[in-house]
Design a protein around this motif. Structure first.
Motif, PDB file in Angstrom:
ATOM      1  N   LEU A 169       8.635   3.518   4.446  1.00  0.00           N
ATOM      2  CA  LEU A 169       9.938   3.831   5.048  1.00  0.00           C
ATOM      3  C   LEU A 169      10.344   5.272   4.756  1.00  0.00           C
ATOM      4  CD1 LEU A 169      11.851   0.496   4.364  1.00  0.00           C
ATOM      5  CD2 LEU A 169      11.153   1.417   6.575  1.00  0.00           C
ATOM      6  N   ILE A 170      10.051   5.762   3.559  1.00  0.00           N
ATOM      7  CA  ILE A 170      10.343   7.166   3.244  1.00  0.00           C
ATOM      8  C   ILE A 170       9.515   8.087   4.135  1.00  0.00           C
ATOM      9  CG2 ILE A 170      10.051   8.951   1.471  1.00  0.00           C
ATOM     10  CD1 ILE A 170      10.840   6.850  -0.602  1.00  0.00           C
ATOM     11  N   TRP A 171       8.247   7.772   4.268  1.00  0.00           N
ATOM     12  CA  TRP A 171       7.361   8.560   5.135  1.00  0.00           C
ATOM     13  C   TRP A 171       7.886   8.574   6.562  1.00  0.00           C
ATOM     14  CZ3 TRP A 171       1.890   6.562   6.836  1.00  0.00           C
ATOM     15  CH2 TRP A 171       1.258   7.543   7.610  1.00  0.00           C
ATOM     16  N   LEU A 172       8.261   7.416   7.067  1.00  0.00           N
ATOM     17  CA  LEU A 172       8.763   7.301   8.434  1.00  0.00           C
ATOM     18  C   LEU A 172      10.031   8.128   8.617  1.00  0.00           C
ATOM     19  CD1 LEU A 172       8.461   5.897  11.199  1.00  0.00           C
ATOM     20  CD2 LEU A 172       9.769   3.976  10.266  1.00  0.00           C
ATOM     21  N   TYR A 173      10.946   8.050   7.667  1.00  0.00           N
ATOM     22  CA  TYR A 173      12.200   8.806   7.756  1.00  0.00           C
ATOM     23  C   TYR A 173      11.943  10.312   7.772  1.00  0.00           C
ATOM     24  CZ  TYR A 173      16.539  11.006   6.209  1.00  0.00           C
ATOM     25  OH  TYR A 173      17.629  11.837   6.102  1.00  0.00           O
ATOM     26  N   VAL A 174      11.070  10.778   6.888  1.00  0.00           N
ATOM     27  CA  VAL A 174      10.788  12.218   6.815  1.00  0.00           C
ATOM     28  C   VAL A 174      10.182  12.718   8.125  1.00  0.00           C
ATOM     29  CG1 VAL A 174       9.359  13.969   5.681  1.00  0.00           C
ATOM     30  CG2 VAL A 174      10.576  12.273   4.309  1.00  0.00           C
ATOM     31  N   GLU A 175       9.269  11.943   8.697  1.00  0.00           N
ATOM     32  CA  GLU A 175       8.643  12.368   9.958  1.00  0.00           C
ATOM     33  C   GLU A 175       9.663  12.442  11.088  1.00  0.00           C
ATOM     34  OE1 GLU A 175       5.828  13.590  10.280  1.00  0.00           O
ATOM     35  OE2 GLU A 175       4.855  13.022   8.410  1.00  0.00           O
ATOM     36  N   ILE A 176      10.531  11.446  11.186  1.00  0.00           N
ATOM     37  CA  ILE A 176      11.551  11.456  12.244  1.00  0.00           C
ATOM     38  C   ILE A 176      12.532  12.602  12.023  1.00  0.00           C
ATOM     39  CG2 ILE A 176      13.482  10.158  13.222  1.00  0.00           C
ATOM     40  CD1 ILE A 176      11.910   7.603  12.717  1.00  0.00           C
ATOM     41  N   LEU A 177      12.923  12.815  10.764  1.00  0.00           N
ATOM     42  CA  LEU A 177      13.836  13.920  10.450  1.00  0.00           C
ATOM     43  C   LEU A 177      13.217  15.259  10.835  1.00  0.00           C
ATOM     44  CD1 LEU A 177      16.566  14.601   9.000  1.00  0.00           C
ATOM     45  CD2 LEU A 177      15.214  14.915   6.916  1.00  0.00           C
ATOM     46  N   ARG A 178      11.927  15.428  10.559  1.00  0.00           N
ATOM     47  CA  ARG A 178      11.254  16.694  10.867  1.00  0.00           C
ATOM     48  C   ARG A 178      11.128  16.876  12.380  1.00  0.00           C
ATOM     49  NH1 ARG A 178       6.816  17.600   6.817  1.00  0.00           N
ATOM     50  NH2 ARG A 178       6.057  15.632   7.661  1.00  0.00           N
ATOM     51  N   ILE A 179      10.813  15.831  13.101  1.00  0.00           N
ATOM     52  CA  ILE A 179      10.721  15.933  14.565  1.00  0.00           C
ATOM     53  C   ILE A 179      12.058  16.374  15.147  1.00  0.00           C
ATOM     54  CG2 ILE A 179      10.497  14.583  16.691  1.00  0.00           C
ATOM     55  CD1 ILE A 179       8.420  12.862  15.234  1.00  0.00           C
ATOM     56  N   LEU A 180      13.150  15.764  14.697  1.00  0.00           N
ATOM     57  CA  LEU A 180      14.484  16.108  15.200  1.00  0.00           C
ATOM     58  C   LEU A 180      14.829  17.553  14.861  1.00  0.00           C
ATOM     59  CD1 LEU A 180      16.394  12.829  14.251  1.00  0.00           C
ATOM     60  CD2 LEU A 180      15.734  13.588  16.542  1.00  0.00           C
ATOM     61  N   ALA A 181      14.480  18.000  13.656  1.00  0.00           N
ATOM     62  CA  ALA A 181      14.783  19.379  13.255  1.00  0.00           C
ATOM     63  C   ALA A 181      14.009  20.377  14.113  1.00  0.00           C
ATOM     64  CB  ALA A 181      14.455  19.569  11.780  1.00  0.00           C
ATOM     65  N   LEU A 182      12.752  20.083  14.380  1.00  0.00           N
ATOM     66  CA  LEU A 182      11.942  20.972  15.216  1.00  0.00           C
ATOM     67  C   LEU A 182      12.480  21.043  16.647  1.00  0.00           C
ATOM     68  CD1 LEU A 182       8.397  20.015  13.938  1.00  0.00           C
ATOM     69  CD2 LEU A 182       9.371  22.329  13.899  1.00  0.00           C
ATOM     70  N   LEU A 183      12.865  19.893  17.177  1.00  0.00           N
ATOM     71  CA  LEU A 183      13.391  19.857  18.548  1.00  0.00           C
ATOM     72  C   LEU A 183      14.733  20.587  18.645  1.00  0.00           C
ATOM     73  CD1 LEU A 183      12.556  16.180  19.613  1.00  0.00           C
ATOM     74  CD2 LEU A 183      11.500  18.286  20.461  1.00  0.00           C
ATOM     75  N   ARG A 184      15.608  20.357  17.694  1.00  0.00           N
ATOM     76  CA  ARG A 184      16.919  21.004  17.747  1.00  0.00           C
ATOM     77  C   ARG A 184      16.825  22.488  17.400  1.00  0.00           C
ATOM     78  NH1 ARG A 184      21.443  17.047  15.228  1.00  0.00           N
ATOM     79  NH2 ARG A 184      22.704  18.855  15.875  1.00  0.00           N
ATOM     80  N   GLY A 185      15.870  22.848  16.567  1.00  0.00           N
ATOM     81  CA  GLY A 185      15.683  24.260  16.236  1.00  0.00           C
ATOM     82  C   GLY A 185      15.064  25.039  17.360  1.00  0.00           C
ATOM     83  N   MET A 239       0.838  -1.165   0.000  1.00  0.00           N
ATOM     84  CA  MET A 239       0.000   0.000   0.000  1.00  0.00           C
ATOM     85  C   MET A 239       0.866   1.204   0.000  1.00  0.00           C
ATOM     86  SD  MET A 239      -2.255   1.415   3.042  1.00  0.00           S
ATOM     87  CE  MET A 239      -1.530   2.785   3.689  1.00  0.00           C
ATOM     88  N   ALA A 240       0.390   2.124  -0.723  1.00  0.00           N
ATOM     89  CA  ALA A 240       1.172   3.318  -0.738  1.00  0.00           C
ATOM     90  C   ALA A 240       1.311   3.878   0.647  1.00  0.00           C
ATOM     91  CB  ALA A 240       0.552   4.353  -1.658  1.00  0.00           C
ATOM     92  N   PHE A 241       0.211   3.946   1.383  1.00  0.00           N
ATOM     93  CA  PHE A 241       0.286   4.398   2.773  1.00  0.00           C
ATOM     94  C   PHE A 241      -0.217   3.296   3.677  1.00  0.00           C
ATOM     95  CE2 PHE A 241       0.198   8.356   0.415  1.00  0.00           C
ATOM     96  CZ  PHE A 241       1.248   9.019   0.993  1.00  0.00           C
ATOM     97  N   GLY A 242       0.395   2.117   3.543  1.00  0.00           N
ATOM     98  CA  GLY A 242       0.082   1.038   4.458  1.00  0.00           C
ATOM     99  C   GLY A 242      -0.745  -0.028   3.803  1.00  0.00           C
ATOM    100  N   GLY A 243      -0.137  -1.011   3.249  1.00  0.00           N
ATOM    101  CA  GLY A 243      -0.853  -2.129   2.674  1.00  0.00           C
ATOM    102  C   GLY A 243      -1.156  -1.908   1.214  1.00  0.00           C
ATOM    103  N   ASN A 244      -0.960  -2.920   0.383  1.00  0.00           N
ATOM    104  CA  ASN A 244      -1.256  -2.805  -1.033  1.00  0.00           C
ATOM    105  C   ASN A 244      -2.609  -3.398  -1.317  1.00  0.00           C
ATOM    106  OD1 ASN A 244       1.196  -1.704  -2.262  1.00  0.00           O
ATOM    107  ND2 ASN A 244       2.143  -3.468  -1.291  1.00  0.00           N
TER     108      ASN A 244
END
Length: 285
Positions: free
Chosen positions: A267-283, A1-6
């Motif tokens: 996996l791309i979605w998961l990576y982007v969300e984690i990257l954004r959370i870290l950027a917001l916290l460090r910023g 699935m594009a966003f969870g399950g095909n």
């Protein structure tokens, strides 16, 4: 699935669990053995030959051209490898961020709604999403040193834990949870579209839009991001379920590309969300 399950695994009507009805050989069913007096008689096997035939192992899914776990794994590694190649290019050329995001989004939607998987379109999606990820990661790494390594590590940890829980049987998809997931995913998608509009047209000072608004001393984007990571985690469960059902039902090998696409998107979605959370916290420090 594009966003969870095909959905192709659940909705495919060309395949059934029932085995095909065997057909009698043409020389016997169509003409009738002995009808002309010249039909070739059936071969005669010795007991030893019959026992040897009986003892032979059944044909594997791979030998019958059906979907296998190994095939899904190899295709997923191939799509993720292309994402990495695209990311290396995007890292060097940050100008590819916007084209990569737009083209990747369009290709993702096309692949998600296609009834038959397209290897070329799936690989093209992986490449353009790589452009986007590489450009975004390079920009954030320049501002927050080490953030990309942290995001990659976080993604691998979430993926590994989710897979382990799924294999142990402790974390499975249920109809009730899936309904909640679809509703929550719709709400998250609407929020994301509105936030993009705010960034582009409302002239908000924060590059994160509404995600940069502080709520009880915490950026709203962090709260939304944690929620999105939870959605992506359940999306992984749906992907694993789709793959397991596809292998058990003996889907044709071409649907391994659908499975690889679903895992790559999640996996791309998961990576982007984690990257954004870290950027917001460090910023915010």
């Amino acid at each position: 699935m594009a966003f969870g399950g095909n959905p192709v695994f659940a909705n495919n009507k060309n395949f059934s669990d029932k085995p095909p009805v065997p057909q009698a050989p043409q020389g016997y069913a169509a003409q009738g053995y002995g009808q002309t007096g010249y039909a070739t008689p059936p071969p005669v096997y010795t007991p030893e030959q019959l026992q040897g035939m009986y003892n032979q192992p059944p044909a594997s899914n791979a030998q019958m051209g059906r979907m296998t776990y190994d095939d899904v794994l190899m295709k997923t590694l191939g799509t993720l490898g292309l994402v990495v190649v695209g990311a290396a290019v995007g890292w060097v050329f940050p100008i590819l961020l916007l084209p990569g995001m737009i083209v990747g989004l369009v290709l993702g939607l096309v692949n998600a709604f296609k009834k038959e998987p397209s290897k070329a379109l799936i690989l093209a999606y992986a490449l353009f999403q790589g452009f986007f990820l590489g450009a975004l990661s390079g920009v954030l790494e320049a501002r927050f040193s080490g953030i990309v390594f942290q995001a990659v590590l976080g993604t691998l940890i979430v993926f590994g834990l989710t897979l382990a829980l799924y294999k142990s049987g402790k974390f499975r998809a249920t109809p009730k949870m899936t309904r909640f997931f679809m509703i929550a995913l719709g709400g998250y998608a609407i929020f994301s579209l509105v936030n993009i509009g705010l960034v582009m047209f409302a002239g908000m000072a924060s590059p994160w839009g509404a995600r940069g608004i502080m709520v009880f001393g915490i950026p709203l984007g962090v709260i939304i991001g944690i929620f999105a990571v939870g959605l992506a985690t359940y999306s992984l469960i749906l992907d694993f379920t789709s793959i397991e059902q596809g292998v058990k039902n003996g889907l044709p090998a071409k649907y391994s590309w659908s499975a690889a696409f679903g895992l790559t998107v999640t996996l791309i979605w998961l990576y982007v969300e984690i990257l954004r959370i870290l950027a917001l916290l460090r910023g915010n420090n």
